[in-house]
Motif scaffolding. Structure first.
Motif, mmCIF file in Angstrom:
data_model
loop_
_atom_site.group_PDB
_atom_site.id
_atom_site.type_symbol
_atom_site.label_atom_id
_atom_site.label_comp_id
_atom_site.label_asym_id
_atom_site.label_seq_id
_atom_site.Cartn_x
_atom_site.Cartn_y
_atom_site.Cartn_z
ATOM 1 N N ASP A 129 2.231 5.967 -4.932
ATOM 2 C CA ASP A 129 1.838 4.581 -5.144
ATOM 3 C C ASP A 129 3.065 3.701 -4.984
ATOM 4 O OD1 ASP A 129 -0.864 5.156 -5.750
ATOM 5 O OD2 ASP A 129 -0.294 5.735 -7.780
ATOM 6 N N ASP A 132 3.919 -2.487 -4.096
ATOM 7 C CA ASP A 132 3.076 -3.584 -3.621
ATOM 8 C C ASP A 132 1.589 -3.270 -3.720
ATOM 9 O OD1 ASP A 132 2.839 -1.686 -1.674
ATOM 10 O OD2 ASP A 132 3.139 -3.045 0.015
ATOM 11 N N GLY A 133 1.243 -2.106 -4.259
ATOM 12 C CA GLY A 133 -0.153 -1.716 -4.379
ATOM 13 C C GLY A 133 -0.636 -0.824 -3.251
ATOM 14 N N SER A 134 0.199 -0.608 -2.240
ATOM 15 C CA SER A 134 -0.155 0.308 -1.157
ATOM 16 C C SER A 134 -0.069 1.753 -1.646
ATOM 17 C CB SER A 134 0.781 0.119 0.043
ATOM 18 O OG SER A 134 0.704 -1.206 0.544
ATOM 19 N N MET A 135 -0.706 2.658 -0.925
ATOM 20 C CA MET A 135 -0.681 4.074 -1.300
ATOM 21 C C MET A 135 -0.503 4.921 -0.045
ATOM 22 S SD MET A 135 -3.480 6.418 -3.359
ATOM 23 C CE MET A 135 -4.676 6.420 -2.020
ATOM 24 N N GLN A 166 -1.752 -2.567 1.425
ATOM 25 C CA GLN A 166 -2.081 -3.910 0.971
ATOM 26 C C GLN A 166 -1.497 -4.877 1.990
ATOM 27 O OE1 GLN A 166 -3.882 -5.000 -1.684
ATOM 28 N NE2 GLN A 166 -4.419 -2.867 -2.123
#
Length: 325
Positions: A129, A132-135, A166
């Protein structure tokens, strides 16, 4: 880089070490980022010292006002001795310097390149994770380079990874794989790198392949395969639900060479799988289920591929089904 003088107050020692590091990281020639990271990780109080210094930055204006030249005072006010003035001035200057260092040094450190590598063994998967909230979900037998100073960047060195990004038009997410640059436009996409070959498939949004060169746009349901450096880009369709299906133990192939199929099976099953050169380029289309299966499943999967699996000292080899033992 840490101070070597012995100090009785451990808290002061850590605070001064933190200031030392903050000063050092501002030097243009500073390169000991690994040493700095080790110092931060050596003691939880080290990170706390930085947090406290950062919090103290809010009082910079107050400290500056206190350190400013004194206003004229009444003649009957009590005189402050020279020694008291000197001690107070030194304290104010030190506090102001520490606060300013916290304001300047910490963001600069955070923005500098801080590369690190995530590696998975064959048969292992890992999810990361990002801030920035991306995975990113990394398949087995893969190596991915990331950067704490730039969380909107990744470099796939080998293997396979699924990116769920994101989107930020002002700061697009960039994935590099060899000399190929992938830029997101609100995207979920899968990337496979095997040697100099690259396979990119998009399930959501848009990926731009090499925007400075070919500038190929891949929307959802499209796939790009690049065979070797400078080998051109071959485009095809792919069902969006097949993109990254390896996460559920289902491998989907469409005209994929047996060499690439074997590499995918290696990542998922965790065992070495070679392909005899005579059939390595043979294409295969179909779905192979590997969920819950181990290395022994290669023998059962081989006939589905139109091959036969031969046990070798370091794993398996896929040979033509009519090849001699």
């Amino acid at each position: 880089m840490a101070r070597t003088d012995m100090m009785t107050d451990t808290g002061d020692h850590i605070r001064l070490e933190a200031i030392d590091w903050a000063i050092a990281t501002q030097h243009p020639d500073f390169s000991d980022w690994d040493g700095f990271a080790r110092w931060l990780e050596a003691d939880p109080r080290h990170t706390l010292a930085y947090d406290q210094a950062l919090a103290a930055a809010g009082s910079v204006a107050d400290l500056a006002a206190q350190a400013a030249p004194a206003m004229p005072r009444a003649a009957n006010d009590e005189e402050v001795g020279p020694r008291q003035k000197t001690v107070r001035r030194r304290w104010m200057i030190g506090a102001l310097a520490a606060s300013l260092l916290a304001v300047i040094a910490i963001p600069a450190w955070q923005m500098r390149p801080q590369p690190y590598t995530v590696t998975t063994a064959m048969g292992e998967t890992r999810s990361i994770d990002l801030p920035d909230g991306s995975m990113i979900v990394i398949n087995g037998g893969s190596r991915l380079g990331l950067d704490r100073g730039n969380p909107r960047f990744a470099r796939l060195e080998t293997g396979e990874a699924l990116f769920e990004v994101q989107h930020d038009a002002r700061d697009p997410f960039v994935v590099e794989a060899g000399d190929v640059r992938l830029v997101d436009a609100g995207t979920a996409f899968n990337v496979v790198r095997t040697g100099s070959d690259l396979d990119v498939a998009v399930s959501e949004g848009v990926v731009i392949v090499n925007p400075e060169r070919e500038n190929v746009r891949l929307p959802a349901g499209r796939r790009a395969v690049m065979a070797g450096a400078g080998g051109g880009i071959m485009l095809s369709d792919i069902a969006p639900d097949q993109v990254g299906s390896w996460r559920s133990g289902r491998l989907s192939f469409a005209g994929t060479s047996l060499a690439a199929v074997a590499a995918a099976l290696e990542r998922g099953l965790g065992t070495r799988i070679l392909v005899h050169p005579s059939i390595a380029a043979r294409p295969f289309s179909g779905v192979v289920q590997i969920s819950g299966r181990g290395a022994g499943a290669v023998a059962a999967i081989a006939p589905v591929l139109g091959t036969r699996a031969v046990r070798r000292a370091d794993g398996w080899e896929l040979v033509s089904d009519d090849a001699l033992p």
